[in-house]
Design an enzyme around this catalytic site. Structure first.
Site, short mmCIF file in Angstrom:
data_model
loop_
_atom_site.label_atom_id
_atom_site.label_comp_id
_atom_site.label_asym_id
_atom_site.label_seq_id
_atom_site.Cartn_x
_atom_site.Cartn_y
_atom_site.Cartn_z
N SER A 110 0.85 -1.19 0.00
CA SER A 110 0.00 0.00 0.00
C SER A 110 0.89 1.24 0.00
O SER A 110 1.71 1.41 -0.90
CB SER A 110 -0.96 -0.04 1.20
OG SER A 110 -1.99 0.93 1.05
N GLU A 208 -1.81 -2.35 -8.20
CA GLU A 208 -3.04 -2.58 -7.43
C GLU A 208 -3.47 -1.27 -6.81
O GLU A 208 -2.69 -0.32 -6.75
CB GLU A 208 -2.82 -3.66 -6.36
CG GLU A 208 -1.82 -3.29 -5.26
CD GLU A 208 -2.40 -2.49 -4.12
OE1 GLU A 208 -3.59 -2.65 -3.79
OE2 GLU A 208 -1.66 -1.67 -3.54
N HIS A 277 -5.02 -5.02 -1.72
CA HIS A 277 -5.98 -4.85 -0.63
C HIS A 277 -7.10 -5.89 -0.75
O HIS A 277 -8.25 -5.57 -1.05
CB HIS A 277 -6.56 -3.44 -0.65
CG HIS A 277 -5.55 -2.37 -0.39
ND1 HIS A 277 -4.64 -1.94 -1.33
CD2 HIS A 277 -5.31 -1.64 0.73
CE1 HIS A 277 -3.88 -0.99 -0.81
NE2 HIS A 277 -4.26 -0.79 0.43
#
Length: 306
Positions: A110, A208, A277
């Protein structure tokens, strides 16, 4: 030259830090218990429980935690508690010679994407894009496969992605090989024009994201495309795009947006990987050799430890 960190063994001590936002304390407590289940001891960063707005302490404190854990010979790995926001703020303040001279496992994803890119490109250290203690492992009902993915840190094992784990779809045909790089799209696009701009030339690029409307994904992919980052990659992998849905009636779909840019790029591309995620979340090393084939829908990634 790529530097692989040493493998972990039971009894080792690992560091837990929050280089971005403050972690959920209850989730983190369960995540720390998981480390104990793995047979590991842990040392907590001084700023781990600090709260400075949306940051886990002021920038200097988070940098100090990172430096301290890399300098500590008793620490064998650094595991990020969570993401959120904040790593780009500290990237220019990090002493990368400290990291290069003291290589060890560094794990997160992330917002940690900015550090993956910065550390790899400044030092050559292989880092790991994988589920974090508070954000993933410590949540109620954490998926067993998300936990199992930490096992790659204990025994050198090449990864072969299980196509039965998720529906893998060919977007652009072909095969590709090269070092695996990438991570969160928002952080990759924010690296543009900085000293830590993502280098994709000859590499397999994993992308992502979460909670971004298709128009935002469009904007960020367009930025990477105009900068040549998609075309320079040897291949493209689309991980999970969690809750990336339109908030307005008039919108392109996420599929249309992604399809548009990978076709413009013309590089072999697959989508549907449980990386990002999502649950389960399969961890992978960044910077190691990888191979992909859209016909067989296979992905192989070399072990990230020695």
């Amino acid at each position: 030259m790529a530097i692989k960190p040493e493998r972990l063994k039971k009894g080792d001590t690992v560091a837990v830090i929050a280089p971005a936002s403050p972690p959920n304390k209850e989730n983190l407590k369960r995540g720390l218990a998981f480390l104990t289940e793995l047979g590991l001891n842990y040392k907590l960063g001084k700023s781990l429980y600090e709260e400075y707005g949306y940051l886990a302490g002021e920038d200097d404190a988070r940098v100090e935690d990172l430096h301290e854990m890399f300098l500590d010979d008793g620490i064998k790995a650094i595991i990020c508690a969570g993401g959120g926001y904040g790593t780009a703020r500290i990237a220019a303040s990090i002493d990368y010679d400290v990291i290069k001279k003291n290589p060890k496992v560094f794990w997160g994803y992330s917002d940690i994407t900015f550090l993956h890119t910065a550390i790899r490109q400044q030092t050559g250290l292989i880092t790991f894009h994988g589920p974090m203690l508070a954000s993933d492992i410590g949540k109620e009902g954490a998926h067993p496969l998300s936990k199992e993915t930490f096992r790659q840190l204990f025994q050198p094992t090449d990864l072969k992605y299980d196509p039965d784990l998720s529906h893998i779809e060919e977007l652009v045909g072909g095969s590709a090989e090269g070092p695996l790089v990438g991570g969160n799209l928002s952080l990759l696009s924010s690296s543009m024009g900085t000293p830590f701009e993502i280098d994709t030339k000859g590499k397999i690029l994993l992308i992502e994201d979460i909670n971004e409307e298709p128009r935002a994904v469009d904007r960020m992919l367009n930025q990477l495309y105009m900068a040549g980052k998609l075309q320079e990659a040897s291949g493209i992998l689309m991980g999970d795009f969690n809750n990336c849905v339109p908030e307005r009636d008039l919108s392109l779909s996420l599929e249309e947006v992604i399809g548009h840019y990978v076709k413009l790029a013309g590089r072999p591309a697959l989508k549907g990987f449980k990386m990002g995620h999502c649950s389960p979340h399969i961890g992978v090393p960044f910077g190691v050799a990888a191979k992909m084939d859209t016909k067989t829908k296979n992905l192989y990634v070399e072990s990230g430890i020695k």
